[in-house]
Design a protein around this motif. Sequence first.
Motif, mmCIF file in Angstrom:
data_model
loop_
_atom_site.group_PDB
_atom_site.id
_atom_site.type_symbol
_atom_site.label_atom_id
_atom_site.label_comp_id
_atom_site.label_asym_id
_atom_site.label_seq_id
_atom_site.Cartn_x
_atom_site.Cartn_y
_atom_site.Cartn_z
ATOM 1 N N TRP A 100 0.411 -2.899 -11.934
ATOM 2 C CA TRP A 100 0.894 -3.956 -11.040
ATOM 3 C C TRP A 100 -0.283 -4.796 -10.559
ATOM 4 O O TRP A 100 -1.426 -4.354 -10.566
ATOM 5 N N ARG A 101 0.050 -5.999 -10.173
ATOM 6 C CA ARG A 101 -0.973 -6.887 -9.608
ATOM 7 C C ARG A 101 -0.311 -7.765 -8.544
ATOM 8 O O ARG A 101 0.909 -7.959 -8.548
ATOM 9 N N PRO A 102 -1.101 -8.311 -7.623
ATOM 10 C CA PRO A 102 -0.543 -9.242 -6.629
ATOM 11 C C PRO A 102 -0.044 -10.511 -7.310
ATOM 12 O O PRO A 102 -0.600 -10.957 -8.315
ATOM 13 N N ALA A 103 1.018 -11.088 -6.769
ATOM 14 C CA ALA A 103 1.578 -12.335 -7.299
ATOM 15 C C ALA A 103 2.198 -13.112 -6.144
ATOM 16 O O ALA A 103 2.391 -12.580 -5.041
ATOM 17 N N ILE A 104 2.505 -14.367 -6.405
ATOM 18 C CA ILE A 104 3.198 -15.170 -5.392
ATOM 19 C C ILE A 104 4.637 -14.669 -5.291
ATOM 20 O O ILE A 104 5.323 -14.566 -6.312
ATOM 21 N N PRO A 105 5.140 -14.323 -4.086
ATOM 22 C CA PRO A 105 6.530 -13.875 -3.957
ATOM 23 C C PRO A 105 7.501 -14.908 -4.533
ATOM 24 O O PRO A 105 7.243 -16.116 -4.475
ATOM 25 N N LEU A 106 8.602 -14.426 -5.105
ATOM 26 C CA LEU A 106 9.540 -15.309 -5.812
ATOM 27 C C LEU A 106 10.000 -16.482 -4.963
ATOM 28 O O LEU A 106 10.073 -17.621 -5.442
ATOM 29 N N ALA A 107 10.333 -16.217 -3.699
ATOM 30 C CA ALA A 107 10.830 -17.297 -2.836
ATOM 31 C C ALA A 107 9.783 -18.390 -2.665
ATOM 32 O O ALA A 107 10.115 -19.591 -2.673
ATOM 33 N N LEU A 108 8.539 -17.992 -2.540
ATOM 34 C CA LEU A 108 7.479 -18.978 -2.395
ATOM 35 C C LEU A 108 7.194 -19.683 -3.714
ATOM 36 O O LEU A 108 6.819 -20.862 -3.725
ATOM 37 N N GLN A 120 -9.565 -4.741 -2.826
ATOM 38 C CA GLN A 120 -9.257 -5.365 -1.536
ATOM 39 C C GLN A 120 -8.086 -6.339 -1.657
ATOM 40 O O GLN A 120 -7.229 -6.406 -0.766
ATOM 41 N N LEU A 121 -8.030 -7.081 -2.753
ATOM 42 C CA LEU A 121 -6.910 -8.002 -2.979
ATOM 43 C C LEU A 121 -5.600 -7.237 -3.119
ATOM 44 O O LEU A 121 -4.549 -7.680 -2.615
ATOM 45 N N ARG A 122 -5.643 -6.095 -3.781
ATOM 46 C CA ARG A 122 -4.435 -5.261 -3.902
ATOM 47 C C ARG A 122 -4.003 -4.740 -2.527
ATOM 48 O O ARG A 122 -2.807 -4.735 -2.202
ATOM 49 N N GLU A 123 -4.970 -4.304 -1.742
ATOM 50 C CA GLU A 123 -4.649 -3.771 -0.412
ATOM 51 C C GLU A 123 -4.014 -4.838 0.474
ATOM 52 O O GLU A 123 -3.068 -4.555 1.222
ATOM 53 N N LYS A 124 -4.519 -6.067 0.400
ATOM 54 C CA LYS A 124 -3.930 -7.158 1.188
ATOM 55 C C LYS A 124 -2.511 -7.452 0.712
ATOM 56 O O LYS A 124 -1.608 -7.717 1.531
ATOM 57 N N ALA A 125 -2.288 -7.409 -0.598
ATOM 58 C CA ALA A 125 -0.948 -7.653 -1.138
ATOM 59 C C ALA A 125 0.024 -6.577 -0.663
ATOM 60 O O ALA A 125 1.184 -6.871 -0.338
ATOM 61 N N LEU A 126 -0.417 -5.328 -0.634
ATOM 62 C CA LEU A 126 0.427 -4.236 -0.145
ATOM 63 C C LEU A 126 0.781 -4.449 1.320
ATOM 64 O O LEU A 126 1.921 -4.214 1.739
ATOM 65 N N ARG A 127 -0.192 -4.922 2.096
ATOM 66 C CA ARG A 127 0.073 -5.169 3.511
ATOM 67 C C ARG A 127 1.105 -6.276 3.696
ATOM 68 O O ARG A 127 2.000 -6.163 4.535
ATOM 69 N N ARG A 128 0.984 -7.340 2.895
ATOM 70 C CA ARG A 128 1.967 -8.434 2.998
ATOM 71 C C ARG A 128 3.354 -7.968 2.574
ATOM 72 O O ARG A 128 4.368 -8.396 3.126
ATOM 73 N N ALA A 129 3.386 -7.102 1.559
ATOM 74 C CA ALA A 129 4.672 -6.608 1.048
ATOM 75 C C ALA A 129 5.237 -5.465 1.899
ATOM 76 O O ALA A 129 6.387 -5.067 1.720
ATOM 77 N N LYS A 130 4.393 -4.948 2.814
ATOM 78 C CA LYS A 130 4.776 -3.806 3.664
ATOM 79 C C LYS A 130 5.170 -2.599 2.804
ATOM 80 O O LYS A 130 6.184 -1.945 3.026
ATOM 81 N N LEU A 131 4.325 -2.347 1.789
ATOM 82 C CA LEU A 131 4.517 -1.224 0.882
ATOM 83 C C LEU A 131 3.218 -0.432 0.762
ATOM 84 O O LEU A 131 2.141 -0.950 1.067
ATOM 85 N N THR A 132 3.337 0.788 0.309
ATOM 86 C CA THR A 132 2.154 1.566 -0.058
ATOM 87 C C THR A 132 2.057 1.586 -1.578
ATOM 88 O O THR A 132 3.051 1.336 -2.281
ATOM 89 N N GLU A 133 0.893 1.916 -2.079
ATOM 90 C CA GLU A 133 0.745 1.978 -3.530
ATOM 91 C C GLU A 133 1.595 3.104 -4.111
ATOM 92 O O GLU A 133 2.139 2.974 -5.206
ATOM 93 N N ASP A 134 1.734 4.196 -3.375
ATOM 94 C CA ASP A 134 2.578 5.306 -3.838
ATOM 95 C C ASP A 134 4.024 4.859 -4.026
ATOM 96 O O ASP A 134 4.695 5.269 -4.989
ATOM 97 N N GLN A 135 4.485 4.014 -3.126
ATOM 98 C CA GLN A 135 5.860 3.498 -3.246
ATOM 99 C C GLN A 135 6.006 2.634 -4.504
ATOM 100 O O GLN A 135 7.029 2.703 -5.197
ATOM 101 N N ILE A 136 5.002 1.831 -4.795
ATOM 102 C CA ILE A 136 5.056 0.996 -6.001
ATOM 103 C C ILE A 136 5.020 1.873 -7.253
ATOM 104 O O ILE A 136 5.785 1.649 -8.206
ATOM 105 N N LEU A 137 4.136 2.859 -7.252
ATOM 106 C CA LEU A 137 4.043 3.752 -8.412
ATOM 107 C C LEU A 137 5.355 4.512 -8.639
ATOM 108 O O LEU A 137 5.752 4.751 -9.790
#
Length: 572
Positions: free
Chosen positions: A556-564, A498-515
């Motif tokens: 991959w794992r969720p992290a704080i975005p660089l700007a933040l 669930q944490l990964r899914e929320k991170a993908l939503r914030r990043a506006k990416l799918t897991e396939d795109q990250i892979l």
Amino acid sequence: MGSLYKYYKPLTSICFSPPPTKSYLLHSIKIKTLFSPTKKTRLHRFFTSLTPSSQPSIKTIGGDALAASPSSELWLYNTMSRKKELFKPKVEGKVGMYVCGVTAYDLSHIGHARVYVTFDVLLRYLKHLGYDVRYVRNFTDVDDKIIARANELGEDPICLSKRYCEEFLHDMVYLHCLPPSVEPRVSDHMPQIIDMIEQILDNGYAYRIDGDVYFSVDKLPEYGQLSGRKLEDNRAGERVAVDSRKKNPADFALWKSAKEGEPFWDSPWGPGRPGWHIECSAMSAAYLGHSFDIHGGGMDLVFPHHENEIAQSCAACRDSNISYWVHNGFVTIDSEKMSKSLGNFFTIRQAIDLYHPLALRLFLLGTHYRSPVNYSDVQLESASERIFYIYQTLHDCENILSQHHVTFEKDAIPPDTINDINKFHDTFVTSMSDDLHTPVLLSALSDPLKIINDMLHTRKGKKQTKRIVSIAALEKMVRNALMVLGLMPPTYSEALQQLREKALRRAKLTEDQILQKIKERTVARKDKDYEKSDAIRKDLAALGIALMDSPDGTNWRPAIPLALQEQQVAST
């Protein structure tokens, strides 16, 4: 021409609120399962039967490894005395606690979340200490704001409020707040409210004007003792109606006569509805009596709501007494209180659409409950990253422990691990007993989590004597602390996903795109195109996606975005 809505309620002594929703009941069952004693594992038997030996003795915490001592103390800050006081219940072993609930006319915001997470932790810790807690949290479903919103939408006020009560219950499930013992609603308790108003009138503390009933603050010399306000400082407004008929501008309504377009109930003074403050006095007395242990709510309720509650309750019954008045601080945005009236609020739903509910809970517990907490993206990102780390560590523990048959004999746990457990136990007791100092406890989790990670992943840690036994003991200790804080998920794997899914939503990416990006980066590294490899890593990091290289490949794992992250560094 507007119409009057008349509501008929049977004049019974107690009218219980409707049953909770199915999902809330399921949540209740799940939470009880988490707190129910499990079959005694060898680890449990070890913790509970360990006899003194040449090695350090182990302290236990919560059922297995954090168990509360019967002599454990709790100090709470009492708004009435303006100091921390040792908690002593009126009846040994039992606690009565009333917390003012929401006025249900809209979705609840982060400020509401803080109130109910705060008192959920207090409830959990009282239960942890062995108390039998009767927890009452009301719903205000009859109020000026509800009527105004219903008229705006063309809805029946009670139906509108019922809908938002149900939405609030869903929010509490998301935030892992345990259900109260009772959740009374104003509309179900008109007989009790009318009875209390009659008692206040009979005792000479109120007066009638054209179908309205007002409390006379001049009749109560103690008025203002909770807030510290002098009578001459009080003014009408802030849910205290301006009315030239009142004897004192600070007098407040106990009963309001019926007006066009408003719901009403019959009373000895004519048709009408209760004022805001009387409801909590009547419902708390109905379920806890006139004298009980804890009354809580947000700091904004100290005046006028809780001040007026005290006045009403004492006017109705001179023996009325609440031992501890507990209030939490505001959630702020740019140092201004978050509130619907100011229009600067985020709903719980808006927050958990992008962040895991337990990340929101961790964020709220990361500041002491009486201090203001500033809501920001960077704070939620930080909480999200932190809770991912906690659950990943404990998930790794589960994986390795499932591969071993752990047995305990005398002196099974190494002295160093026992010292680590005892150190954490002391911090747990000291911080939680000191007015629920959750930030200290959350910070203290760092040490056992680091030790676990070292044992799991470093060469030195993997060589440690009795490593698996140590990991099992430390994992149990951390897990029990998370249960007291309300941060224990149903499963670690589910929470991590669930944490990964929320991170993908914030990043506006799918897991396939990250892979796909990981594949491109792997090819670039193989071709020694390190500039492209670094660019891919940096682009993903900017979106809050961290790449983790290991001998088994890249994850991959969720992290704080660089700007933040940069913003966080700049602020510190």
